[in-house]
Structure formats: structure tokens, C-alpha cells
Design a protein around this motif. Structure first.
Motif, mmCIF file in Angstrom:
data_model
loop_
_atom_site.group_PDB
_atom_site.id
_atom_site.type_symbol
_atom_site.label_atom_id
_atom_site.label_comp_id
_atom_site.label_asym_id
_atom_site.label_seq_id
_atom_site.Cartn_x
_atom_site.Cartn_y
_atom_site.Cartn_z
ATOM 1 N N PHE A 556 29.477 76.245 -45.073
ATOM 2 C CA PHE A 556 29.955 75.149 -45.921
ATOM 3 C C PHE A 556 29.304 73.816 -45.510
ATOM 4 N N LEU A 557 29.181 73.572 -44.189
ATOM 5 C CA LEU A 557 28.569 72.320 -43.738
ATOM 6 C C LEU A 557 27.076 72.284 -44.047
ATOM 7 N N GLU A 558 26.401 73.430 -43.962
ATOM 8 C CA GLU A 558 24.966 73.461 -44.215
ATOM 9 C C GLU A 558 24.642 73.322 -45.692
ATOM 10 N N LYS A 559 25.456 73.893 -46.563
ATOM 11 C CA LYS A 559 25.138 73.939 -47.991
ATOM 12 C C LYS A 559 26.021 73.005 -48.816
ATOM 13 N N ASP A 560 26.713 72.098 -48.180
ATOM 14 C CA ASP A 560 27.510 71.150 -48.950
ATOM 15 C C ASP A 560 26.596 70.064 -49.512
ATOM 16 N N ARG A 561 27.111 69.348 -50.505
ATOM 17 C CA ARG A 561 26.312 68.291 -51.133
ATOM 18 C C ARG A 561 25.958 67.230 -50.095
ATOM 19 N N SER A 562 24.670 66.841 -50.049
ATOM 20 C CA SER A 562 24.196 65.817 -49.119
ATOM 21 C C SER A 562 23.118 65.008 -49.808
ATOM 22 N N GLU A 565 20.559 66.395 -52.449
ATOM 23 C CA GLU A 565 20.616 67.847 -52.321
ATOM 24 C C GLU A 565 22.006 68.315 -52.742
ATOM 25 N N SER A 566 22.111 68.824 -53.963
ATOM 26 C CA SER A 566 23.413 69.264 -54.482
ATOM 27 C C SER A 566 23.766 70.668 -54.025
ATOM 28 N N ASN A 567 22.743 71.510 -53.718
ATOM 29 C CA ASN A 567 22.959 72.904 -53.329
ATOM 30 C C ASN A 567 23.762 73.649 -54.395
ATOM 31 N N ILE A 568 23.477 73.338 -55.643
ATOM 32 C CA ILE A 568 24.100 74.023 -56.790
ATOM 33 C C ILE A 568 22.970 74.526 -57.677
ATOM 34 N N LEU A 569 22.963 75.828 -57.945
ATOM 35 C CA LEU A 569 21.949 76.431 -58.813
ATOM 36 C C LEU A 569 22.514 76.507 -60.228
ATOM 37 N N ARG A 570 21.795 75.930 -61.176
ATOM 38 C CA ARG A 570 22.248 75.879 -62.571
ATOM 39 C C ARG A 570 21.277 76.660 -63.444
ATOM 40 N N PHE A 571 21.861 77.506 -64.288
ATOM 41 C CA PHE A 571 21.078 78.342 -65.196
ATOM 42 C C PHE A 571 21.596 78.155 -66.612
ATOM 43 N N LEU A 572 20.671 78.307 -67.536
ATOM 44 C CA LEU A 572 21.012 78.281 -68.959
ATOM 45 C C LEU A 572 21.153 79.725 -69.429
ATOM 46 N N ALA A 573 22.235 80.055 -70.134
ATOM 47 C CA ALA A 573 22.525 81.447 -70.493
ATOM 48 C C ALA A 573 23.025 81.535 -71.929
ATOM 49 N N LYS A 574 22.999 82.750 -72.429
ATOM 50 C CA LYS A 574 23.527 83.036 -73.770
ATOM 51 C C LYS A 574 24.187 84.407 -73.741
ATOM 52 N N PHE A 575 25.014 84.649 -74.748
ATOM 53 C CA PHE A 575 25.699 85.928 -74.865
ATOM 54 C C PHE A 575 24.709 87.017 -75.257
ATOM 55 N N VAL A 576 24.946 88.222 -74.712
ATOM 56 C CA VAL A 576 24.156 89.394 -75.114
ATOM 57 C C VAL A 576 25.060 90.249 -76.014
ATOM 58 N N TYR A 591 26.142 77.999 -59.796
ATOM 59 C CA TYR A 591 26.405 78.787 -58.589
ATOM 60 C C TYR A 591 26.431 77.822 -57.402
ATOM 61 N N PHE A 592 27.571 77.783 -56.689
ATOM 62 C CA PHE A 592 27.759 76.877 -55.550
ATOM 63 C C PHE A 592 27.411 77.635 -54.264
ATOM 64 N N LEU A 593 26.351 77.172 -53.588
ATOM 65 C CA LEU A 593 25.873 77.857 -52.393
ATOM 66 C C LEU A 593 26.800 77.676 -51.200
ATOM 67 N N SER A 594 27.658 76.675 -51.207
ATOM 68 C CA SER A 594 28.508 76.410 -50.045
ATOM 69 C C SER A 594 29.572 77.486 -49.857
ATOM 70 N N ASP A 595 30.079 78.074 -50.936
ATOM 71 C CA ASP A 595 31.132 79.089 -50.806
ATOM 72 C C ASP A 595 30.942 80.267 -51.749
ATOM 73 N N ASP A 596 29.739 80.420 -52.374
ATOM 74 C CA ASP A 596 29.400 81.567 -53.235
ATOM 75 C C ASP A 596 30.345 81.680 -54.425
ATOM 76 N N THR A 597 30.736 80.563 -54.989
ATOM 77 C CA THR A 597 31.589 80.572 -56.177
ATOM 78 C C THR A 597 30.751 80.266 -57.415
ATOM 79 N N ILE A 598 31.292 80.664 -58.572
ATOM 80 C CA ILE A 598 30.581 80.519 -59.855
ATOM 81 C C ILE A 598 31.523 79.894 -60.858
ATOM 82 N N SER A 599 30.996 78.971 -61.622
ATOM 83 C CA SER A 599 31.740 78.394 -62.759
ATOM 84 C C SER A 599 30.836 78.423 -63.980
#
Length: 882
Positions: A556-562, A565-576, A591-599
Motif C-alpha cells: 500500500f505504501l509503495e503503490k499509493d498515490r504520490s 504517480e497515481s498508480n491507477i491503471l485505466r482502460f476503456l471497455a465495452k460490452f461483449v 485498477y488500483f495497484l495499492s490493494d488490487d481493487t477494481i471499480s
């Protein structure tokens, strides 16, 4: 009361009185007064004769005393002596001066009349943060001495301006005179002070030669002891050191054991003044000789002898040395020595020196890991021991490693620290048989029933025992520990280095003495019950006291926002899916790298009939197709599962990732060891394995795509070729990684007007106006006056002035004014930044066009390049074509 009428004044007397008044008020402006017309011996009349010394250069009185007497004395001729003034003529005796008369009523003189200096000396200060008197030798107001104070002259041997740097003996040294003889011939017109000022030019050279040359004299002090009956006087021997470099003297008394008096440095090193009445001068080399006396601060030192260097030096100086004097002994010291010599020890003493070994090896301990196979134990199990050999005194101790639940009591030491004999036990000795010293009875009990004992140096009756030394210990050796056979199996690194250095041993192969531990039984956990999270339910099975699951706080300390450096991977997606309503819906997966959560957020589109916003709450998402109630922990989506072209299923919703932002792509390329789809080396190796059998065909296909031989092709044909070559084995992200690596980046022409406007705005906000000094530094560094400076030097100068511009902005502005030779025209650069004189109007914010996201079906992701250099790609895959 009426004043008595004085006799008429003669013109000569009036003139002489006027000159006397002027001389008393301003003694430094006039020389000696002319004598009156009469043949007077004194230059002043008798009443004023007492002030004659005011004009002398060495002694002056205050203006107050002179002027008070001046105006109290009569100016005309004094009564008596036939109306004539002052001294006696030929054959006449001089009349005594009349007593001083008081001032007329209403007439008073100031104390500062004729005084020019009124400064006050600082007598009080701080020494070690303690207020004390620090100016005992300083004068009073105006430089005048205080009552009872006798000021010492600033310079004693040398004239003013020379100080005390040059030694006094240099002027009389033969070698120095030989060096200075040509200088003296060329400086005959100089005065005495001028000649010595010329002498100072050789001071630094002679100082280097005399830096470590010290004259050493042997002396003694006779000190009275009135309060003791044992000694009436005391002789204290000392050393007098004369330092040639600065004429300083130091007196040191050698320390005598159990003397009872303070010894060491008696007089610290400094220049010592001569005894009164010559206290304004200092001791020089010419005051020292053998068999003479010197007085340092009322203490009389008798010089008896000196060393050979001092004798040679004094002879070269032309000093005739006296014969050495005898040095008397201290009577009390002789008496005490007689008492000590007559005292015989009660027991013989033999000195055994072990200090050297202790100082060399204190704290150095050899450590061996041992095993003792005890045959008398019930279960016949080996016991592990640790042997410590102390190099400081050759002693050994041993500790037992007691395993847990072994049934044995844990004792502090298996063998206490002591020397370990090699052959033990050998039976008990009689008391006194083994001793450190052997004593012989010389006379027995024949003489008065009293024995006389001496030390037996040969140790004829001693019992010699052999003890274990460091040379007896090595791996694989069996040692005897009071009848127990101990096997040395291994040692630590310090012990290995010690034996490798001292004995040259290189083989330290350990002896296997531990049985391999039994395999640990695998823990089995009951299946997940469905209550709470899987981690929480698993923690209740690991101990009697349930504890909450611990999060990875380090991650969490290594991959938190600093910062940026947001450490958040953002992708564009569509329904299949095939639904015409849902296939055009757009989503943003974070995708939040600090705790492996997804929104998941849904993009809001007007007139679509679907409310956008939050689609999926932030949290960890399990991969589909896993059993719910099982003992093993479930698998969750990781960052490696998300990339452009990936298909993911979040809680029954299938998504296709069609694009990613620039931060996500750069992060994945920067951490290519974690993301294989962004690793260029791994992708090229994979592509080479697939396309190498068809290398010639693939070269022809790429050449056909570029009929004009421009060596570049568009990204769309390049993507189609890679898809056809790999038969769909490459994902869209892998193809994009190759395209970014071999792509031709478009160079946008920078708007100079916009760039300078941004820079001036930053300088103006930070109130930077030191353009004049900045320009002067640029001109100073331009030694050739060509108007240009290297790029790196210009950047360094700007950084030294702390120019409030970002690094990228500063580099961009410097690059604009850079020529082909990497030289920056600094005058144009400074004129462009000077917002005071060359202000650029405010600029408007430029909106960059957004990506075309209207139609995603079959469209590749938008890239910052449009063309691919395919020849370097083919060379990396198949080698350069001949």
C-alpha cells in the motif's frame, strides 16, 4: 578686596607669555619655545617651568592640569627680584616659584580641553559563557592609563609594523646574514625599520626550515618546603624548550610515579617577558646558555645542560658555551629510594605479562559447533554444543543447545570458562601442588626457626599441564572435555578467516551431525462456509483467538498515490454482447495497484436512455468459474489480467478492453518484467519463433506494402500483417507495443510565442527580476565574446540562479535558441525571458482534440504515431539482409 597692581609688562615678556599659553594648549603643534630676551636657562619663566615636560614626546599630562596651572599663574613679572621676571641673570640665583594661585571667581575650565580621543575600552566580556573581566591591560577613556596602571609597550624588540612573527635571532644568524648581505648592500638608503621590513620577505622561507627545530635545555628549580620536617627544600628537574619559529618557551616537568605533586606542563608555550625592570622585552635565544639562570615569572630556573642539537646551534650563532653544571638530587627522593630498596617482598613475585595478548585479541572469540554422543543417556541421542575459545586469555567455555520439549533442563553453561587441560581427569592433586609460582626454602628452619624463601626460576618441582590452544582446534577433531569426547563439526565465518589468515587452512568442510527433520504435516482447512469473507473465515481456523486478516501495508505504501504517480491503471471497455442497445455502452475500468481493487464507471451518453455513472463498486473481483465452498482461497483479477484486447468477466458482465490511457501504457512498459504484453524482448522472441520459417515470404509481403520504398508503412497495414502472420496469437496490446517501439513519432513544431509566454508567466508569478545579474554571469562565462555558450553551461547558470522554471520548460526554451553546434544564443534567450522589458501578451488556453471514440468496432486504439519503420523490425527478427 582690591587686587595688587602688577608691574608694567615688557613686550618681550608679553610675547613669551603668549607663546607659553599656546604651547600648553597645543603642545604637538609647536616645538620648543624660544628663550626670552634675557639669558634664561629655562625656556619658560619660573612659575610655568613645571609644565615644560608637556612638549616632550614620551611623557604628557592631561590638558586639565596644564591649563589649570596656566590660568592660575601670573602672566606678568612676579613680585620680587627687582621687578624682573623669572630666572636669574648672570651671577644671580633663581628664585623659587610661588605657590599656585586659585582661579578668578566665575572662571572654570573643562576637563576635556585639548583632548581629541574619547573612546572607551571594553573591560568586561564573556569567557565560556561566564561574565568576567577580560581587559585588565586595556587603558581607560581616550587611551589614558587607569589609576595605578602601567601599560606595556606593544612592541619590544621589533619596530611597529613588524609584530612578533620573525624570531629575534634571525637578525644575528650567520647564515641569514650571508643571505641578506646582498640585500643590505642594495638597501643602504633604508632606515633601521626599513631594513627589517625587507628582512621579512625571507620570513616564510626560514619558517619552513625552522618549523620543527626546538632547543632543549635541562634545568632544575629549588623549591622551599617550610611546612614539612622530612624535607626543607625540594629539587624539581624540568625541561625548557625554546621554539625557534616564534621565540616561544615551554617548561615541562617529567612525571614521577607517586610524586604527590602536580607535574607535566609548568609553563605553557608562549613568549615570556624578562623580569623587572625589563618586563617590556621578551626572552630571546641570546638569554640562554649552559650553567646560567633564567627567571620565568619570579621562578628561578638553573640551566645545567642541553642536547647536542642545541649545542651545535648555539655554536653556529657564535655563543660560547659554558661547561655543563652538575644536577643536584632531591634529598627526599633519595631518602625514599633508600626505604624502597631496603624493603623485601614478603613473597617472591614473578611478573607474567598477558596485557599484550589481551589488548590485541580482546573481544575476539572463536566459535565451533560441536556434538557429544552421550553413551550413558537413556535414548542415546546426540547433544549439540557450542564451544567458545577466547583468544585474549586462551580460555574455553561451552553451552548446550537444548531443543524444545527435549525433557532436559536448560542450564546456563555446559562448561564454565577456564583453561581446558588436554589430559583430564588425572586424579586429584594435593593442595598447593599446582601453582603459578614455585618457591624454594633456602635455610629451612635452622636459623632461628625462620625460613628464607626465594623464587625458583627453573621451576624444578612444578607440575606442567598441557592446555588446549587454538592450534589444537579444527573441524573433525575430537577433544577431551574432562573425559567426554566432543566432536568439532563446524565453525562460523570469523573462525574460518582467523585460521585462514594465521595457519593457512582452506578446507572447512563441515561434518554432518544433524538428522534431517521429519516432514511437516500439511495443514488442511475446512471449506468456506459462506459467512463473511474467505480471508476472515480462514483466520478463525489458524488459532484459538481469531484475528482480522492483515493487509499488505508495504504494498500500500509503495503503490499509493504520490504526486503525479497515481498508480491507477485505466482502460476503456465495452460490452461483449449482441444487444444493439448495450453494444454501444462505454465503460472506464480502473485498477488500483495499492490493494488490487477494481471499480467500473459507465460513460454518460446523451439521449442513450441509460443513466451513466458508477457501474461497479470498488473491490476485489473473483475470476469466474470457481467453486464457492472450497478450502483453497479463490483467485482474484490481477493487474496482469488487464490489457488492451483482453476479455474479462466481472460478476457475469463480459467486457472487452479496447484502449488504455497513456499513463497505463507507460507504466506497463516501465514494469515490463511484470507485464509480458509490454515486454518488447519477450514479444520479439515470440514473434521470431512463429515467423522465422517464413522469413523470405514475410520480407516480400512488407516490401509489397511499401511500393514507393519509403521504409515506413501505416499502422493499420502493419497491424493487419502481424495478425495474418501470427494467426491471431498476438493480442492487441502486444501489437501496439511493437508499433510503439518501431513507430515514427511525430514532431510537432513548438510555438515560440506560446512557449515564451508560459515562461514569462512563471517568472512573473515568482517575482524573478534578476535579469541584469543573470546577463552579467552569461557575459563573464563567454570568454571568447562570441555571444553563444554551450547548452549545459547555460542550464547550469540558470539552475545556480534558481530560475523558477520547470526542467522541461527550461530545456524547451533553451532548445529553441540552440544552433546546430549545440550553442545557445544567450542574449536572445534572456531577452525572451525578460518580462519587464519584453513582455508578451497573455495567451489563451489551447484545447487539444480528444480521441475519436464514436466507433470502436474493428478500430485499433489511438496512438501517438501513424507510421512504422518495418526494416529495423525485420533486421531484429531475421538479421540484416545481405
Amino acid at each position: 578686596m582690591m587686587w595688587k597692581k602688577s608691574p608694567p609688562h615688557t613686550p618681550e615678556a608679553l610675547l613669551h607669555s603668549a607663546l607659553s599659553v599656546t604651547a600648553r594648549l597645543f603642545p604637538s603643534h609647536l616645538g620648543p619655545l624660544p628663550a626670552p630676551l634675557g639669558s634664561f636657562r629655562s625656556p619658560l619663566p619660573a612659575p610655568l617651568g613645571s609644565f615644560r615636560h608637556l612638549s616632550a614626546p614620551r611623557q604628557r599630562r592631561s590638558a586639565l592640569s596644564g591649563t589649570s596651572r596656566l590660568f592660575s599663574a601670573p602672566l606678568g613679572p612676579s613680585p620680587g627680584n627687582d621687578g624682573r621676571r623669572g630666572g636669574a641673570g648672570p651671577g644671580r640665583a633663581m628664585a623659587p616659584p610661588p605657590p599656585p594661585q586659585p582661579l578668578p571667581p566665575g572662571l572654570s575650565l573643562g576637563r576635556t580641553l585639548g583632548k581629541e580621543k574619547f573612546h572607551k575600552s571594553q573591560h568586561w566580556g564573556f569567557c565560556n559563557n561566564v561574565a568576567m573581566l577580560v581587559g585588565e591591560d586595556k587603558p581607560g577613556i581616550g587611551g589614558e592609563p587607569l589609576p595605578g596602571q602601567k601599560l606595556k609597550p606593544k612592541y619590544s624588540v621589533f619596530p611597529a609594523g613588524m609584530g612578533s612573527d620573525a624570531p629575534a635571532w634571525v637578525a644575528f644568524d650567520k647564515q641569514a646574514l650571508q643571505i641578506l648581505r646582498p640585500l643590505e648592500q642594495t638597501t643602504e638608503h633604508l632606515t633601521y625599520g626599513g631594513f627589517f621590513l625587507a628582512l621579512l620577505s625571507l620570513q616564510e622561507t626560514m619558517k619552513a626550515e625552522l618549523q620543527n627545530q626546538v632547543l632543549s635545555f635541562d634545568a632544575y628549580v629549588e623549591e622551599e618546603v617550610p611546612d614539612k620536617n622530612q624535607e626543607l627544600y625540594r629539587i624539581r628537574h624540568c625541561k625548557i624548550y625554546f621554539y625557534l619559529e616564534d621565540d616561544t618557551i615551554q617548561v615541562i616537568e617529567p612525571r614521577v610515579k607517586n610524586s604527590g605533586i602536580v607535574q607535566g606542563t609548568i609553563v605553557r608555550r608562549h613568549r615570556i617577558p624578562l623580569p623587572p625592570p625589563n618586563e617590556d622585552e621578551y626572552y630571546t635565544i641570546h638569554h640562554f646558555n649552559i650553567n646560567t639562570e633564567v627567571i620565568f615569572y619570579a621562578q628561578r630556573y638553573k640551566i645545567t645542560d642541553c642536547d647536542q642539537f642545541t649545542k651545535n646551534f648555539l655554536r653556529k650563532m657564535g655563543v660560547r658555551l659554558n661547561p655543563p653544571a652538575s644536577r643536584p638530587d632531591d634529598p627526599y627522593t633519595k631518602e625514599r629510594q633508600k626505604i624502597l630498596d631496603s624493603m623485601n617482598p614478603l613473597r617472591p613475585y614473578e611478573r607474567i605479562d598477558t596485557l599484550k595478548q589481551f589488548l590485541e585479541h580482546d573481544g575476539h572469540v572463536l566459535r565451533f559447533f560441536c556434538v557429544w554422543d552421550d553413551p550413558e543417556s537413556m535414548f542415546h541421542d546426540p547433544r549439540e554444543l557450542v564451544l567458545h575459545y577466547y583468544l585474549s586469555d586462551d580460555t574455553i567455555d561451552m553451552k548446550e543447545i537444548t531443543p524444545a520439549n527435549s525433557g532436559r533442563d536448560a542450564v546456563p553453561l555446559f562448561l564454565r570458562r577456564d583453561k581446558l587441560p588436554k589430559y583430564a581427569p588425572t586424579g586429584l592433586y594435593q593442595p598447593g601442588t599446582i601453582t603459578a609460582r614455585t618457591v624454594l626454602n633456602v635455610f629451612g628452619n635452622l636459623v632461628g626457626n625462620r625460613g628464607r624463601y626465594i623464587l625458583d626460576n627453573r621451576k624444578t618441582g612444578a607440575v606442567h599441564q598441557e592446555f588446549y590452544r587454538d592450534s589444537d582446534l579444527k573441524i573433525g577433531e575430537v577433544i577431551n572435555v574432562w573425559g567426554r569426547k566432543i566432536l568439532l563439526c563446524d565453525c562460523d565465518e570469523f573462525t574460518k578467516d582467523y585460521y585462514r589468515t594465521k595457519y593457512g587452512i582452506e578446507d572447512f568442510t563441515p561434518v554432518a551431525y544433524k538428522t534431517p527433520p521429519p516432514p511437516k504435516p500439511e495443514k488442511t482447512f475446512p471449506p468456506y462456509t459462506g459467512f463473511g469473507s474467505e480471508e476472515d473465515s480462514l483466520c478463525s481456523c489458524k488459532g484459538l483467538l481469531p484475528k482480522p486478516p492483515q493487509k499488505d501495508f508495504k504494498k500500500f505504501l509503495e503503490k499509493d498515490r504520490s504526486g503525479l504517480e497515481s498508480n491507477i491503471l485505466r482502460f476503456l471497455a465495452k460490452f461483449v454482447m449482441d444487444s444493439p442497445v448495450d453494444k454501444d455502452r462505454k465503460f472506464i475500468i480502473c485498477y488500483f495497484l495499492s490493494d488490487d481493487t477494481i471499480s467500473v464507471y459507465e460513460y454518460t451518453q446523451r439521449n442513450s436512455g441509460i443513466l451513466g455513472g458508477k457501474f461497479l463498486e470498488r473491490g476485489r473481483i473473483k475470476k469466474p468459474g470457481q467453486e464457492l465452498f472450497k478450502s483453497e482461497p479463490s483467485e482474484y483479477f490481477k493487474a496482469q489480467d488487464l490489457f488492451v484486447g483482453a476479455r474479462v468477466c466481472f460478476h457475469g458482465h463480459n467486457f472487452l478492453l479496447v484502449d488504455a490511457d497513456e499513463y497505463t501504457i507507460n507504466y506497463m512498459e516501465k514494469h515490463a518484467n511484470e507485464f509480458s504484453v509490454a515486454d518488447t524482448g519477450f514479444i520479439l522472441k515470440k514473434l521470431k519463433d512463429i515467423a522465422e520459417p517464413r522469413s523470405r515470404e514475410i520480407r516480400q509481403v512488407f516490401a509489397a506494402t511499401d511500393p514507393e520504398h519509403t521504409k515506413v508503412i501505416a499502422y493499420e497495414p502493419f497491424r493487419n500483417l502481424i495478425v495474418s502472420i501470427t494467426d491471431g496469437a498476438f493480442s492487441e496490446h502486444e501489437i501496439m507495443t511493437i508499433g510503439r517501439y518501431y513507430g515514427v513519432k511525430e514532431e510537432y513544431e513548438t510555438d515560440l510565442h506560446l512557449l515564451l509566454a508560459v515562461a514569462q508567466e512563471q517568472l512573473k508569478k515568482n517575482s524573478f527580476e534578476d535579469f541584469g545579474q543573470l546577463s552579467a554571469v552569461f557575459v563573464y562565462n563567454d570568454r571568447e565574446k562570441c555571444g553563444v555558450l554551450p547548452y549545459q553551461m547555460c542550464r547550469t547558470i540558470c539552475k545556480s540562479f534558481k530560475l523558477p522554471l520547470a526542467d522541461d520548460l527550461l530545456e524547451a526554451v533553451l532548445t529553441v535558441f540552440e544552433d546546430d553546434n549545440k550553442q545557445v544564443e544567450y542574449k536572445k534567450f534572456l531577452d525572451g525571458l525578460n518580462w519587464r522589458e519584453n513582455q508578451i501578451p497573455a495567451f489563451q488556453t489551447i484545447r487539444l482534440p480528444l480521441k475519436n471514440e464514436d466507433d470502436w468496432n474493428g478500430q485499433p486504439p489511438s496512438l501517438p504515431f501513424k507510421k512504422i519503420k518495418y526494416l529495423p523490425l525485420l533486421d531484429d527478427l531475421f538479421g540484416k539482409e545481405e
